[in-house]
Design a protein around this motif. Structure first.
Motif, PDB file in Angstrom:
ATOM      1  N   LEU A  42      -8.416 -10.007  11.635  1.00  0.00           N
ATOM      2  CA  LEU A  42      -8.702  -8.951  10.424  1.00  0.00           C
ATOM      3  C   LEU A  42      -8.860  -7.580  10.952  1.00  0.00           C
ATOM      4  O   LEU A  42      -8.679  -7.363  11.453  1.00  0.00           O
ATOM      5  CB  LEU A  42     -10.282  -9.178  11.021  1.00  0.00           C
ATOM      6  CG  LEU A  42     -11.207  -7.843  11.293  1.00  0.00           C
ATOM      7  CD1 LEU A  42     -11.598  -8.631   8.931  1.00  0.00           C
ATOM      8  CD2 LEU A  42     -13.124  -8.682  11.754  1.00  0.00           C
ATOM      9  N   GLY A  43      -8.771  -6.937   9.520  1.00  0.00           N
ATOM     10  CA  GLY A  43      -8.100  -5.479   9.540  1.00  0.00           C
ATOM     11  C   GLY A  43      -9.002  -5.054   8.366  1.00  0.00           C
ATOM     12  O   GLY A  43      -9.912  -5.424   7.530  1.00  0.00           O
ATOM     13  N   ILE A  44      -9.036  -2.973   8.941  1.00  0.00           N
ATOM     14  CA  ILE A  44      -9.727  -1.785   7.558  1.00  0.00           C
ATOM     15  C   ILE A  44      -8.417  -1.786   7.310  1.00  0.00           C
ATOM     16  O   ILE A  44      -7.207  -1.227   7.798  1.00  0.00           O
ATOM     17  CB  ILE A  44      -9.981  -1.384   8.716  1.00  0.00           C
ATOM     18  CG1 ILE A  44     -11.664  -1.986   9.623  1.00  0.00           C
ATOM     19  CG2 ILE A  44     -10.512  -0.068   8.275  1.00  0.00           C
ATOM     20  CD1 ILE A  44     -12.224  -2.001   8.337  1.00  0.00           C
ATOM     21  N   VAL A  45      -8.332  -1.169   5.727  1.00  0.00           N
ATOM     22  CA  VAL A  45      -7.355  -1.167   5.068  1.00  0.00           C
ATOM     23  C   VAL A  45      -7.431   0.476   4.956  1.00  0.00           C
ATOM     24  O   VAL A  45      -8.754   1.391   4.237  1.00  0.00           O
ATOM     25  CB  VAL A  45      -7.662  -1.324   3.254  1.00  0.00           C
ATOM     26  CG1 VAL A  45      -6.530  -0.212   2.871  1.00  0.00           C
ATOM     27  CG2 VAL A  45      -7.011  -2.527   2.824  1.00  0.00           C
ATOM     28  N   LEU A  46      -7.015   1.379   6.179  1.00  0.00           N
ATOM     29  CA  LEU A  46      -7.069   2.910   5.979  1.00  0.00           C
ATOM     30  C   LEU A  46      -7.187   3.495   4.830  1.00  0.00           C
ATOM     31  O   LEU A  46      -7.723   4.323   5.411  1.00  0.00           O
ATOM     32  CB  LEU A  46      -6.164   3.418   7.401  1.00  0.00           C
ATOM     33  CG  LEU A  46      -6.878   2.675   8.730  1.00  0.00           C
ATOM     34  CD1 LEU A  46      -5.292   3.373   9.822  1.00  0.00           C
ATOM     35  CD2 LEU A  46      -8.023   3.992   8.513  1.00  0.00           C
ATOM     36  N   GLU A  47      -5.942   2.978   4.275  1.00  0.00           N
ATOM     37  CA  GLU A  47      -5.331   4.318   3.584  1.00  0.00           C
ATOM     38  C   GLU A  47      -4.430   3.171   2.504  1.00  0.00           C
ATOM     39  O   GLU A  47      -3.568   2.226   2.383  1.00  0.00           O
ATOM     40  CB  GLU A  47      -4.880   5.053   2.997  1.00  0.00           C
ATOM     41  CG  GLU A  47      -3.478   5.591   4.392  1.00  0.00           C
ATOM     42  CD  GLU A  47      -2.902   6.980   4.311  1.00  0.00           C
ATOM     43  OE1 GLU A  47      -2.603   7.639   3.417  1.00  0.00           O
ATOM     44  OE2 GLU A  47      -2.573   7.103   5.333  1.00  0.00           O
ATOM     45  N   ILE A  48      -4.934   3.322   1.042  1.00  0.00           N
ATOM     46  CA  ILE A  48      -3.541   2.937  -0.024  1.00  0.00           C
ATOM     47  C   ILE A  48      -2.181   3.711  -0.693  1.00  0.00           C
ATOM     48  O   ILE A  48      -2.516   5.141  -0.388  1.00  0.00           O
ATOM     49  CB  ILE A  48      -4.616   2.248  -1.535  1.00  0.00           C
ATOM     50  CG1 ILE A  48      -5.609   1.296  -0.897  1.00  0.00           C
ATOM     51  CG2 ILE A  48      -3.013   1.715  -2.510  1.00  0.00           C
ATOM     52  CD1 ILE A  48      -5.201  -0.057  -0.620  1.00  0.00           C
ATOM     53  N   LEU A  49      -0.850   3.069   0.071  1.00  0.00           N
ATOM     54  CA  LEU A  49       0.450   4.307  -0.227  1.00  0.00           C
ATOM     55  C   LEU A  49      -0.005   3.670  -1.561  1.00  0.00           C
ATOM     56  O   LEU A  49       0.352   3.007  -2.239  1.00  0.00           O
ATOM     57  CB  LEU A  49       0.959   3.711   0.151  1.00  0.00           C
ATOM     58  CG  LEU A  49       0.364   4.314   2.146  1.00  0.00           C
ATOM     59  CD1 LEU A  49       1.381   3.654   3.009  1.00  0.00           C
ATOM     60  CD2 LEU A  49       0.452   5.444   2.458  1.00  0.00           C
ATOM     61  N   PRO A  50       0.882   4.464  -2.138  1.00  0.00           N
ATOM     62  CA  PRO A  50       2.028   4.565  -3.520  1.00  0.00           C
ATOM     63  C   PRO A  50       2.545   3.360  -3.620  1.00  0.00           C
ATOM     64  O   PRO A  50       3.070   2.886  -2.703  1.00  0.00           O
ATOM     65  CB  PRO A  50       1.943   5.610  -3.848  1.00  0.00           C
ATOM     66  CG  PRO A  50       3.075   6.452  -3.212  1.00  0.00           C
ATOM     67  CD  PRO A  50       1.677   6.171  -1.688  1.00  0.00           C
ATOM     68  N   ASP A  51       3.180   3.172  -4.798  1.00  0.00           N
ATOM     69  CA  ASP A  51       4.379   1.986  -4.972  1.00  0.00           C
ATOM     70  C   ASP A  51       5.519   1.885  -4.612  1.00  0.00           C
ATOM     71  O   ASP A  51       5.870   1.648  -3.976  1.00  0.00           O
ATOM     72  CB  ASP A  51       4.428   1.514  -6.409  1.00  0.00           C
ATOM     73  CG  ASP A  51       3.483   0.679  -6.976  1.00  0.00           C
ATOM     74  OD1 ASP A  51       2.135   0.638  -6.766  1.00  0.00           O
ATOM     75  OD2 ASP A  51       3.641   0.637  -8.290  1.00  0.00           O
ATOM     76  N   SER A  52       5.879   3.539  -4.348  1.00  0.00           N
ATOM     77  CA  SER A  52       6.318   3.858  -3.639  1.00  0.00           C
ATOM     78  C   SER A  52       6.919   3.742  -2.496  1.00  0.00           C
ATOM     79  O   SER A  52       8.512   3.723  -1.871  1.00  0.00           O
ATOM     80  CB  SER A  52       7.330   4.807  -4.486  1.00  0.00           C
ATOM     81  OG  SER A  52       6.124   6.168  -3.043  1.00  0.00           O
ATOM     82  N   ALA A  53       6.258   3.393  -1.461  1.00  0.00           N
ATOM     83  CA  ALA A  53       5.984   3.702  -0.536  1.00  0.00           C
ATOM     84  C   ALA A  53       6.377   1.545   0.272  1.00  0.00           C
ATOM     85  O   ALA A  53       7.059   2.055   1.310  1.00  0.00           O
ATOM     86  CB  ALA A  53       4.923   3.614   0.632  1.00  0.00           C
ATOM     87  N   GLY A  54       6.488   1.519  -0.656  1.00  0.00           N
ATOM     88  CA  GLY A  54       7.086  -0.296  -0.232  1.00  0.00           C
ATOM     89  C   GLY A  54       8.777  -0.666  -1.147  1.00  0.00           C
ATOM     90  O   GLY A  54       9.264  -1.325  -0.513  1.00  0.00           O
ATOM     91  N   GLU A  55       9.179   0.693  -1.704  1.00  0.00           N
ATOM     92  CA  GLU A  55      10.880   0.458  -2.176  1.00  0.00           C
ATOM     93  C   GLU A  55      11.173  -0.016  -1.298  1.00  0.00           C
ATOM     94  O   GLU A  55      11.631   0.967   0.123  1.00  0.00           O
ATOM     95  CB  GLU A  55      10.985   1.683  -2.934  1.00  0.00           C
ATOM     96  CG  GLU A  55       9.610   1.273  -3.644  1.00  0.00           C
ATOM     97  CD  GLU A  55      10.836   2.862  -4.745  1.00  0.00           C
ATOM     98  OE1 GLU A  55      11.349   3.264  -4.762  1.00  0.00           O
ATOM     99  OE2 GLU A  55      10.137   2.920  -6.354  1.00  0.00           O
ATOM    100  N   GLY A  56      12.244  -0.676  -1.320  1.00  0.00           N
ATOM    101  CA  GLY A  56      13.248  -1.127  -0.381  1.00  0.00           C
ATOM    102  C   GLY A  56      12.654  -1.732   0.870  1.00  0.00           C
ATOM    103  O   GLY A  56      13.591  -2.313   1.501  1.00  0.00           O
TER     104      GLY A  56
END
Length: 722
Positions: A42-56
């Motif tokens: 279990l955890g908490i989503v502190l923030e949502i990052l944009p799609d670019s944060a997952g590239e590569g």
């Protein structure tokens, strides 16, 4: 894919990034599960990052999102701020927030049985008893009905099959009743009404405001902040209110006052709750349905949806300081929480802490004064009993003056409260043959004799043994002797002096749990006790109309040691306990036994000169640069041996950062030098008020690589010096 930055309730240095799979809605603040190592956690989503944060990046996916309102931005900010301030992992703070995480799931259910009014075809004696129990108790589980009727559960099943009972599946975690702000409150005095008007105006205007209700004991502080609660409920149908109290005993005592004022009991939160009740309160807070929460310091870390008012009653009380795990002071944390929530925070006390008074004088807090008790009651007269001139008899603890006053009070049909802040029978047990002082194994803590249970107990570690028949050191038989007074020993003395009096002891040993506490308080309120002998638990929040005499047995006990707040704490405690007397029409008095009648705290108590005493404290601390005019932090190292902790301490001090105006004292043995077999050394760090001491301690601790057996704890703004 967008990326969720997730914080877990674990001692990890930072949150972790996870991919959000297509079709899964994951808002910021969501409660989620995600793979971490071999497990889903279990955890908490502190923030949502944009799609670019997952590239590569090859990221694991979020697995599950709980069907619960997301944690607010202000609560997430508070977690991160509290971790930084206390030099703790954010995951440790989140762990306090998620203490009843079972509340994230749906409420458990149970089957209850209702009467249908239909007569069974065959009516046996067992069935008759069960139907009578169902009529008296209302809907109950089969087990509860069977127990009440003293029959087997099969009788319930049989009646259900005949149609006499109807089964219904219900949720066990029911919502709390909605409080009403429009029920009539107490008739306020002019002084109370003016204070209430200023509070309600701040609540109505919204935004962050901090108030201090500075009122003498019995001046009606509770009734004043009740008006602020009512205004918050009226103004916002989703507003939540938190009331912090320092003791579970106070929580129990004040619940009925809340129910009378608002027509519904508040949601409780404290260590005495069952897992079921804790889960229920947590769930209702998360969903915003618990409108008023009343509890101990940890209630501050509940994830409220819309927190608009925080009240810290008895704000001076030292039990608001959390000493284990994440060390924090709930009063100071509450002010920051209110700031982040844009809420109103109210501190209330008859003896405010010096830090709070200085903040009020500097204009950071708005001070509302209640200088008088309403009606005919007035503050008790306080008299110092100089034990150097009129000592008790040998091996006794009550002076002739106090004994006479107690006998006069009993003859008048009134009540006496004797205060001694020592549990048990004797705080020290020694051997008459060899002089050995009995201690907890692996520590320097003395064992306290509890004669009613026949045990020796350590009040620091909880260690307990039956009282030995022979000395563990020299083997002498019947040589162990209790030294000094505890509440049990004082009670024994009173029983000999006043055999006709009804006497009870009120301490955490005799009042374990809410029911026991309520029982003692109710008996005292109803006049069924003549002499109540208690520890610190009696000093706070209780209103005993027929109590006219308070006797303080050993006023000097809190003045010992090197605690910078010793004088302030002593004054606060004695003032609070003296204020229990004369709270109705009959005048009260307090007799304070002391060997140091010239001590500033004692003189201020006798003269009712609190402000003069605080000025002396203020001057001393300002000259020395101590809180609130400077800042302190403590670091404590512990290890299995003195040699190991001393060696590590020298390495630690060599890595202390340089900082302008910062002084590091130590290492020195901690006041409790050995605890649970571990040897302890302490550093004290002193800094000017404008220094970020948390940042300094974070830099220092980041440099350290301690051996596995060595533990370290950091305390920003230490409140006690253990």
């Amino acid at each position: 894919m967008p990326v969720a930055r997730i914080l877990f309730p674990l001692p990890l240095p930072e949150p972790f990034d996870y991919a959000i799979p297509e079709g899964l809605a994951v808002p910021e603040g969501a409660y989620v599960t995600a793979p971490l190592g071999k497990y889903e956690r279990l955890g908490i989503v502190l923030e949502i990052l944009p799609d670019s944060a997952g590239e590569g990046r090859k990221l694991k996916d979020v697995v599950h999102v709980y069907d619960a309102p997301p944690m607010s931005r202000s609560m997430r900010d508070f977690i991160l701020w509290a971790a930084k301030y206390t030099v703790s992992h954010p995951g440790h703070v989140l762990g306090m927030v998620l203490r009843a995480r079972a509340g994230l799931g749906p409420s458990p259910t149970e089957t209850v049985y209702h009467l249908t009014g239909q007569e069974p075809s065959r009516l046996t004696e067992a069935r008759s008893r069960l139907l009578a129990a169902a009529e008296e108790l209302g809907p109950q589980t089969a087990t509860a009905l069977a127990a009440a009727a003293e029959v087997s559960s099969g009788v319930v099943k049989g009646l259900a099959e005949t149609g006499a009972l109807r089964a219904e599946v219900v949720e066990t975690d029911l919502p709390y009743a909605e409080p009403s702000p429009d029920l009539p409150g107490a008739v306020l005095t002019v002084e109370q009404a003016e204070a209430a008007e200023e509070l309600t105006a701040a609540v109505a205007s919204g935004g962050f405001h901090t108030f201090l209700i500075d009122g003498v004991t019995g001046s009606g502080k509770t009734e004043v902040y009740f008006e602020a609660i009512a205004e918050a409920l009226r103004r916002d149908p989703e507003a939540q209110i938190l009331v912090l109290l320092p003791e579970i005993a106070l929580t129990q005592a004040i619940l009925s006052r809340f129910e009378a004022r608002f027509g519904a009991a508040p949601a409780p939160w404290h260590s005495g709750l069952s897992d079921k009740d804790r889960r229920r309160t947590w769930r209702e807070v998360v969903h915003g349905r618990a409108r008023i929460v009343i509890g101990a310091r940890s209630a501050l870390f509940l994830p409220y949806r819309r927190l608009k008012l925080i009240i810290i009653d008895e704000e001076h009380d030292g039990s608001y300081k959390q000493e284990d795990g994440v060390t924090y002071h709930a009063r100071d944390m509450a002010v920051m929480r209110a700031k982040l929530e844009e809420a109103v925070v109210v501190l209330a006390s008859a003896t405010p802490a010096l830090e709070t008074m200085v903040n009020a004088e500097l204009g950071r807090y708005t001070r509302l004064q209640l200088a008088a008790r309403p009606g005919a009651s007035r503050l008790p007269d306080v008299e110092l009993v100089d034990l150097r001139r009129a000592p008790p008899e040998r091996n006794h603890w009550l002076s002739p003056h106090l004994i006479q006053a107690m006998q006069e009070t009993l003859e008048a049909g009134e009540q006496t409260l004797l205060f001694l802040n020592r549990r048990g029978y004797a705080p020290l047990v020694i051997c008459k043959s060899c002089g050995e002082r009995l201690k907890t194994p692996g520590t320097e803590n003395w064992l306290t004799e509890h004669r009613y249970t026949g045990r020796l107990v350590c009040h620091v570690t909880g260690y307990s043994i039956p009282k030995p028949k022979t000395c563990p050191h020299c083997g002498a038989a019947d040589s162990l002797m209790g030294v000094g007074p505890g509440v049990e020993r004082v009670a024994e003395e009173v029983r000999v002096l006043m055999p006709e009096a009804r006497i009870e002891i009120f301490s955490s040993d005799t009042a374990q749990g809410g029911e026991a506490t309520r029982g003692i308080v109710d008996r005292m309120e109803q006049g069924e006790i003549d002499v109540l002998i208690g520890t610190q638990i009696v000093a706070k929040g209780h209103n005993f109309p027929n109590l006219t005499l308070v006797g303080v047995v050993d006023a000097d006990s809190g003045m010992k040691g090197g605690d910078l707040r010793a004088g302030e704490r002593t004054y606060q405690l004695l003032s609070q306990v003296a204020g229990r007397a004369g709270r109705a029409e009959r005048p009260g008095r307090a007799l304070v036994q002391t060997y140091a009648p010239d001590n500033p705290a004692m003189l201020a108590l006798a003269d009712n000169n609190r402000d003069g005493f605080l000025q002396i404290e203020r001057d001393v601390r300002a000259e020395l640069g101590l809180p609130p005019f400077g800042r302190l932090a403590a670091m404590i190292l512990s290890a299995p041996s003195a040699e190991m902790v001393d060696q590590v301490a020298q390495d630690v001090i060599s890595q202390a950062p340089n900082g302008e105006g910062i002084e590091v004292f130590g290492p020195a043995p901690a006041p409790i030098t050995v605890l649970r077999g571990r040897h302890r050394r302490r550093f004290l760090v002193k800094a000017p008020r404008n220094v970020d001491l948390s940042a300094y301690m974070a830099v220092w601790t980041a440099r350290l690589k301690l051996p596995n057996p060595v533990r370290m704890s950091v305390d920003i703004d230490p409140y006690s010096f253990l």
